[in-house]
Design a protein around this motif. Sequence first.
Motif, short mmCIF file in Angstrom:
data_model
loop_
_atom_site.label_atom_id
_atom_site.label_comp_id
_atom_site.label_asym_id
_atom_site.label_seq_id
_atom_site.Cartn_x
_atom_site.Cartn_y
_atom_site.Cartn_z
N VAL A 91 91.93 101.10 72.32
CA VAL A 91 92.05 102.14 71.30
C VAL A 91 90.99 101.98 70.21
CG1 VAL A 91 93.55 103.13 69.53
CG2 VAL A 91 94.52 102.44 71.73
N GLY A 92 90.83 100.75 69.69
CA GLY A 92 89.92 100.53 68.57
C GLY A 92 88.47 100.76 68.93
N SER A 93 87.65 100.93 67.92
CA SER A 93 86.24 101.24 68.14
C SER A 93 85.48 100.06 68.77
CB SER A 93 85.59 101.64 66.81
OG SER A 93 85.73 100.59 65.86
N ASP A 94 85.95 98.82 68.54
CA ASP A 94 85.26 97.63 69.05
C ASP A 94 86.16 96.81 69.97
OD1 ASP A 94 82.83 98.05 67.47
OD2 ASP A 94 84.06 97.51 65.74
N TRP A 95 87.07 97.46 70.66
CA TRP A 95 88.06 96.72 71.43
C TRP A 95 87.44 95.88 72.54
CZ3 TRP A 95 88.92 97.19 76.67
CH2 TRP A 95 88.45 98.34 77.32
N ARG A 96 86.29 96.31 73.09
CA ARG A 96 85.66 95.57 74.18
C ARG A 96 85.11 94.21 73.73
NH1 ARG A 96 84.73 100.88 75.54
NH2 ARG A 96 85.25 101.41 77.73
N THR A 97 84.92 94.07 72.42
CA THR A 97 84.49 92.76 71.91
C THR A 97 85.57 91.71 72.13
OG1 THR A 97 83.15 93.85 70.22
CG2 THR A 97 83.68 91.53 69.84
N ALA A 98 86.86 92.16 72.06
CA ALA A 98 87.96 91.23 72.14
C ALA A 98 88.68 91.22 73.48
CB ALA A 98 88.98 91.53 71.02
N TRP A 99 88.58 92.29 74.23
CA TRP A 99 89.47 92.46 75.38
C TRP A 99 88.73 92.88 76.65
CZ3 TRP A 99 94.37 90.96 74.50
CH2 TRP A 99 94.83 90.97 73.18
N ILE A 100 89.36 92.56 77.78
CA ILE A 100 88.89 92.98 79.09
C ILE A 100 90.02 93.82 79.72
CG2 ILE A 100 88.14 92.25 81.38
CD1 ILE A 100 87.41 89.54 80.12
N GLU A 101 89.69 95.03 80.18
CA GLU A 101 90.70 95.87 80.82
C GLU A 101 90.99 95.36 82.23
OE1 GLU A 101 91.27 100.44 82.47
OE2 GLU A 101 89.95 100.08 80.75
N ARG A 102 92.28 95.19 82.55
CA ARG A 102 92.65 94.71 83.88
C ARG A 102 93.32 95.83 84.70
NH1 ARG A 102 89.49 90.62 84.82
NH2 ARG A 102 89.70 88.91 83.32
N PHE A 144 89.15 87.56 67.78
CA PHE A 144 89.25 88.99 67.47
C PHE A 144 90.55 89.60 68.03
CE2 PHE A 144 84.53 88.40 67.62
CZ PHE A 144 84.30 88.62 66.26
N CYS A 145 91.13 88.93 69.06
CA CYS A 145 92.37 89.46 69.66
C CYS A 145 93.52 89.45 68.66
CB CYS A 145 92.76 88.64 70.88
SG CYS A 145 91.54 88.68 72.22
N ARG A 146 93.44 88.56 67.66
CA ARG A 146 94.54 88.45 66.68
C ARG A 146 94.27 89.23 65.41
NH1 ARG A 146 93.73 83.39 68.91
NH2 ARG A 146 92.51 82.64 67.11
#
Length: 472
Positions: free
Chosen positions: A461-472, A446-448
Amino acid sequence: MLSSVYSSVAAAHGYMANPPSRAYACAKGLNLSADCGAAQYEPQSVGETVKGFPAAGPADGKLASGGNNAFAQLDVQAANRWYKTKVASGAIDFGWHYAAGHNTTRWEYFITRSDWNPNLPLTRAAFDPGPFCTVQWNATPPFDKPEGSSGPGKELHHCQLPADRRGDHVIYAIWTVDNTANAFYNVVDVTIGDGGEEPGPQWDEVGRVQPQRELSIGDQVTARAFVAGVENPGFSTTLKIASAEQGQPANWSYALAKQINLTQTQVKAGLRDSQGEIMPNLGSNTLFAKPASGISSFELAYDLKPIDEAYLQIQGLKPDYPLSEGKATLDFQVLASQQLDVRASLYDSEHKQVGTTGQAVDAGTTSLQLNVQGTAGKHLLKLIGTSKQGRTVLQDEREVQLSAADSGGYDFSFPEEIGQYRAGTRVLQVKNGKVYECQPFPYEGFCRQYSPTANGFEPGVGSDWRTAWIER
């Protein structure tokens, strides 16, 4: 004993209004070519010090300011520096305006000697030893109002100028207060004529040449004549600068006045001498016209030769600078084609300035540092360079990122090189200055997945960003 004692806080009292004192002429905008300093804003405060001139009062060289350093610019004395009111020889009337009219003892009027030197500082030796006119008063206010009131004086002072004075002179007007230890000293610049009309055609004053800017070889300055509000090229005169020396303000003003007098029959430029002749002057010049010409005014217009290949560039700026306790230092270089006064400023995404610095730079590369205080995110570095004469203004801009101190670094600025994103890849989201790490399998794909119109997995930013990313 001469006194240079003055109050550190200016008080409002009064000034010579007709003819105008040097300070009041500044306030009226008549001394455009001179640095008037604070006097132009408060002519009523100029010249207060102990009474008793010439035995006491302001020190020599400080007669115009009254010894008050706040008005020291008025003490600069030169033949062509100050506006001069034209007065006729013989009878003259003096009128004062009072911001706070005190009980008054007298007014006295001194005048410079016939052989005074207008280019030397004003001293007692430049004036006649005694006043040519004295008006006694009766220890009451100068008008029919209570003491401390404001307004013009009750009476004009009718005086007689010395018969042998002609040309440029300084009148030293002194208002002596009755119930304090002080008097008010005003310098009045005048040109004394013979009275009546000069021989030959009458010349009307229609404008002034106030040389304030330095010009370069190839530049042009035009005295534009206007008749009934419309420019008349036939009465206008243009001077093209032929040398660096001629481009100096006083010199080009003199050259323009000389050219006007050589080429025009309805217009003259210069200052009147003691015989009433209009002669070009090194410095400011008055423009005169015959009434029959219909000329109502003049304006100066400048045609400045462009400077070839002028440039200003930001170099060596890093894409990202870490914040520490909300502060960062941007280090970079400035590449310039010439000497410039440079102003560097940083603006955040809301166009708020978060840091600025200024420095003079030479042609070539100069290192700059800019201390800023702000928040993480995208910023704009703005560089403005101005030449000494103000004729060249150059600009350059670069985007730069401020990142949070605990971001731990990142591999890419999203969405750069998006095809290389894998589990553990860290990216900087330039929209908020935060760093995000790509999720492990099975979510790393999903990151790509991103496009400007389909950004559901865009980090932070995106509505489903947590599916792909972890905030550091």
